[in-house]
Enzyme design. Structure first.
Site, PDB file in Angstrom:
ATOM      1  N   CYS A 123       0.662  -0.974  -0.123  1.00 22.78           N
ATOM      2  CA  CYS A 123       0.065   0.205  -0.166  1.00 22.78           C
ATOM      3  C   CYS A 123       0.875   1.324   0.063  1.00 22.78           C
ATOM      4  O   CYS A 123       0.551   2.335  -0.822  1.00 22.78           O
ATOM      5  CB  CYS A 123      -0.930   0.025   1.186  1.00 22.78           C
ATOM      6  SG  CYS A 123       0.086   0.021   2.727  1.00 22.78           S
ATOM      7  N   HIS A 138      -2.137   1.218   7.015  1.00 24.84           N
ATOM      8  CA  HIS A 138      -2.789   1.405   5.542  1.00 24.84           C
ATOM      9  C   HIS A 138      -2.864   2.812   4.925  1.00 24.84           C
ATOM     10  O   HIS A 138      -3.030   3.562   5.599  1.00 24.84           O
ATOM     11  CB  HIS A 138      -3.941   0.647   5.451  1.00 24.84           C
ATOM     12  CG  HIS A 138      -4.298   0.430   4.195  1.00 24.84           C
ATOM     13  ND1 HIS A 138      -3.710  -0.587   3.426  1.00 24.84           N
ATOM     14  CD2 HIS A 138      -5.326   0.698   3.418  1.00 24.84           C
ATOM     15  CE1 HIS A 138      -4.326  -0.811   2.261  1.00 24.84           C
ATOM     16  NE2 HIS A 138      -5.344  -0.295   2.032  1.00 24.84           N
ATOM     17  N   HIS A 192      -6.557   1.748  -3.862  1.00 24.13           N
ATOM     18  CA  HIS A 192      -5.209   1.292  -2.796  1.00 24.13           C
ATOM     19  C   HIS A 192      -4.950  -0.140  -2.990  1.00 24.13           C
ATOM     20  O   HIS A 192      -5.651  -0.707  -3.795  1.00 24.13           O
ATOM     21  CB  HIS A 192      -5.644   1.489  -1.487  1.00 24.13           C
ATOM     22  CG  HIS A 192      -7.043   0.689  -0.919  1.00 24.13           C
ATOM     23  ND1 HIS A 192      -7.150  -0.391  -0.152  1.00 24.13           N
ATOM     24  CD2 HIS A 192      -8.073   0.487  -1.831  1.00 24.13           C
ATOM     25  CE1 HIS A 192      -8.372  -0.905  -0.267  1.00 24.13           C
ATOM     26  NE2 HIS A 192      -9.069  -0.565  -1.217  1.00 24.13           N
TER      27      HIS A 192
END
Length: 249
Positions: free
Chosen positions: A151, A203, A215
């Site tokens: 990510c 994240h 993402h």
């Protein structure tokens, strides 16, 4: 102090001095670094563009002089703009590069780049277009390429192509930029960060228009974003809890 440059397409950066050790990141072609410690088979390095540290196999980098390091760190940054491109080495052999490789180092390595160069124009206009190139790229812990990416490697690489150096991990990137209070204040290209049950940011994704986010989660994908977090329509659940939204550019 010793200095180095990556002469191969992708070199794994590991947590410890073993091929079996966790890959914490990757070093792309042309990226420069300081050599903090050199052992028989492994060296601990600190990357120039984000100060990230890890261990690299000594066979996968080339030592350079301090003057060369200083010159190319300050040199204009040029990156490969195609998902996959090629260069020719001095011995006439070929290598395959991925998008974001630092091809401004080709003269240092005596290589010839054969494809288009991304001349960085500072700004957010191309962030989403570049991000969409990575759709369906598989998730890979420590990855930074369209062959596999995590990510924060995804957000870091997309921002690199617009001329901005993000730090490596999501928790580090969350220290950059300006906090936005509401999703309604966000614009395409802003970053959204998400935490776990312990409150640690784990994240990050890139906000798109109309409350969507792109993402890396299993693969690079597009999901809905609301005040609670990321909502996966396929699974009908929130997969990530929103912590903060930051404007970087």
């Amino acid at each position: 102090m010793r200095y180095g440059v990556c002469p191969i397409s992708i070199a794994p950066l590991r947590l410890e001095t073993s091929d079996a050790s966790e890959m914490v990141s990757q070093v792309l072609y042309g990226e420069l670094f300081k050599v903090l410690e050199k052992r028989k088979k492994w060296s601990k390095i600190r990357l120039a563009h984000d100060n990230y540290e890890g261990w690299i196999d000594n066979k996968q980098f080339k030592e350079i002089e301090s003057e060369q390091y200083q010159h190319f760190v300050k040199h204009s940054k040029f990156y490969s703009k195609d998902l996959i491109s090629h260069l020719t080495h001095e011995d006439k052999t070929l290598s395959t590069l991925t998008i974001g490789a630092q091809v401004s180092s080709t003269s240092l390595l005596k290589d010839t780049f054969q494809n288009d160069i991304n001349t960085v124009i500072l700004g957010s206009s191309n962030l989403i277009n570049n991000a969409l190139l990575f759709l369906n790229t598989p998730y890979l812990w420590g990855g930074r390429t369209p062959l596999g990416i995590d990510c924060s490697g995804f957000t870091q690489l997309i921002y690199r192509l617009s001329g901005f150096d993000l730090l490596r991990d999501a928790s580090q990137q969350a220290t950059q930029g300006e906090v936005l209070s509401f999703i309604e204040e966000a614009e395409p290209g802003d970053l959204a960060f998400f935490d776990n049950n312990e409150g640690k940011i784990t994240h990050v994704g890139i906000i798109m228009s109309d409350n969507y986010i792109i993402h890396a989660h299993g693969k690079v994908r597009i999901d809905r974003l609301d005040q609670s977090g990321i909502f996966n329509v396929e699974e009908n659940i929130h997969t990530h809890k929103l912590r903060v939204i930051k404007k970087i550019i």
